[in-house]
Design an enzyme around this catalytic site. Structure first.
Site, PDB file in Angstrom:
ATOM      1  N   HIS A 151     -39.220 -33.810   6.127  1.00 35.26           N
ATOM      2  CA  HIS A 151     -38.797 -34.737   5.069  1.00 35.26           C
ATOM      3  C   HIS A 151     -38.642 -36.176   5.584  1.00 35.26           C
ATOM      4  CE1 HIS A 151     -34.934 -32.590   6.412  1.00 35.26           C
ATOM      5  NE2 HIS A 151     -35.033 -33.701   7.100  1.00 35.26           N
ATOM      6  N   TYR A 209     -38.336 -40.932  21.541  1.00 36.11           N
ATOM      7  CA  TYR A 209     -39.777 -40.714  21.663  1.00 36.11           C
ATOM      8  C   TYR A 209     -40.464 -41.858  22.410  1.00 36.11           C
ATOM      9  CZ  TYR A 209     -38.512 -37.753  17.680  1.00 36.11           C
ATOM     10  OH  TYR A 209     -37.898 -36.846  16.850  1.00 36.11           O
TER      11      TYR A 209
END
Length: 488
Positions: A171, A258
């Site tokens: 989502h 990340y």
């Protein structure tokens, strides 16, 4: 219509309830069967009681079954949804705790970085077991909808090695779009049109249009910097927007782990994160949140059960993809969303074997992806760094090759920015030994790893991280909820 949906990991009570109520908001689906399965009989019985209460309150013919026998649940299923966390919160705690000893500070640790890679090692053998059962027991051509993280690795393994029709669902795109619509002052989320493409949790809004008018970089930066809340909560994300020229789907905390630039030193971590909520960068934030949520549910279960007696309200159907995909496949009402699938020319400048997240349309003919998208070069470069880690991680999980696993962790952007090769080698040994019960493919490697650990001279430290908070008690959570209710 009558068909069967199996939900694996249905003991994820809140999420299972959301999927269930979303699907039952489709009028044609009232007569279907939900087969719940989980390792925890306790959790299964709790969620079954809630779903039974919903069915009863709404006088539906829907059938709900629950079993710890996964194969029984999968018999004849047309759709299989997975939301499993192999190892539960116990293994997850090690995903956060052990890397901290080597200076690696993660907010979530479920996608890549040291925690996400080990999470994938635990999940992938189980995912392949699911796929075997689906091939043997489910309806021919059954579709596997994977919600479990690490999304790309799990989906990669299911498609490449499980040989099952699989789509990964998340989502993040929807939540990012909601933020953008808000800062631009849109009257409705439907006023914002967008193309968002990349890989899961590193997806980029490469085309934005508000009521048909294209939104450029400078306008978007100004809108975020002027927002009284997001300007503080999304500092890192806004910085990436300024440098890359496009906005990322993922939260401040997710995105920070990340990349190799923002969590490499404690003073930098505190500079870029926000502590108003876990998702904005708190050390081990999602682990704390998950622990508190579990404890809260166990304590307040009677209230959750009582709330299940309310009538279903289709206007409150969530934007989770699953119900909309099933509706499109079964009724031919076309649905547009962003899906995780194998790259086959969909994104021109990412590897063909990668699992990408990009726009697609669903109808009776399946999921039809929009092809020929080219990412901005900086976005592609960042994605490729993660894809290389994902590929090695999947291959290590399949083969049980601990040396390849260490190379995967070594090449992770944040790990590489923080740790030396010697530290990475010892950290992986320590994590594999600590999680051995969930890592059957590494059984032969564990004795040697233990031997190396007994002789290692690599120093570690007892570090809670740059921005760690303690798990709150039920009393503290109750007081906070009461205060928020009074303030609201």
């Amino acid at each position: 219509m009558s068909f069967k949906i199996a939900i694996i990991g249905a003991g994820s009570v809140g999420f299972t309830k959301k999927l269930f109520t979303d699907i039952l908001c489709v009028p044609e689906f009232s007569d279907i069967e939900f087969a719940l399965t989980d390792l925890s009989e306790h959790n299964l019985q709790m969620i079954k009681a809630i779903l039974d209460r919903i069915v009863e309150a709404n006088r539906l013919p829907t059938k709900v079954t629950a079993t710890t026998d996964r194969r029984k649940a999968l018999e004849g299923a047309r759709y299989v949804i997975s939301c499993v966390r192999v190892g539960g919160l116990e293994a997850y705690a090690d995903d956060i705790r052990i890397p901290l000893k080597y200076g690696i500070d993660q907010c979530v640790g479920d996608t890549i970085c040291a925690g996400g890679i080990l999470y994938g090692q635990r999940n992938i053998p189980v995912i392949l077991d699911f796929c075997k059962d689906i091939r043997e027991l489910a309806e021919p051509g059954a579709k596997f909808l994977n919600y479990a993280n690490p999304m790309a690795m799990n989906t990669w393994a299911a498609i490449e090695y499980g040989k099952v029709d699989t789509v990964g669902l998340c989502h993040g795109v929807q939540h990012g779009a909601e933020q953008i619509a808000e800062v631009l002052g849109a009257k409705s989320h439907s006023d914002l049109d967008y193309v968002c493409s990349g890989i899961n949790h590193q997806t980029w809004f490469i085309d934005l249009r508000l009521n048909g008018r294209r939104i450029g970089k400078d306008e978007l930066i100004a809108a975020f910097e002027a927002h009284p809340v997001y300007s503080q909560q999304e500092k890192l994300r806004i910085d990436v927007l300024k440098r890359f020229g496009v906005y990322s789907t993922e939260s401040n905390g997710h995105l920070s782990e990340y990349l190799p630039w923002y969590r490499k030193r404690p003073d930098e971590i505190t500079r870029w994160i926000d502590m108003s909520d876990w998702i904005h960068g708190e050390t081990g934030g999602y682990l704390r949140y998950s622990t508190e949520t579990r404890n809260w549910f166990e304590t307040e279960y009677p209230q959750f059960l009582e709330a299940a007696s309310k009538p279903l309200d289709a206007s409150k159907r969530s934007n989770e993809h699953a119900s909309h995909i099933l509706e499109a496949l079964e009724t031919n009402r076309v649905y547009r969303g962003h899906f995780n699938v194998k790259n086959t020319g969909i994104i021109t400048n990412l590897p063909q074997d990668a699992i990408i997240e990009s726009p697609g349309f669903v109808d009776r003919f399946g999921i039809n992806m929009a092809s020929g998208i080219t990412l901005p070069e900086a976005c592609a470069a960042t994605c490729i760094s993660s894809i290389n880690v994902q590929r090695m991680s999947v291959h290590a999980a399949i083969s049980g090759d601990i040396d390849l696993l260490k190379l995967a962790v070594l090449h992770d952007p944040l790990v590489g920015a923080v740790s030396t090769p010697e530290e990475v080698w010892q950290m992986v040994d320590e994590m594999v030994v600590a999680q051995a019960r969930w890592l059957p493919q590494y059984a032969e490697a564990v004795p040697a790893a233990k031997e190396r650990l007994s002789k290692s001279k690599v120093k570690t430290r007892d570090w809670a991280g740059a921005a760690r908070r303690n798990v709150r008690s039920i009393e503290e959570l109750r007081a906070e909820k009461t205060a928020l209710k009074q303030a609201g």
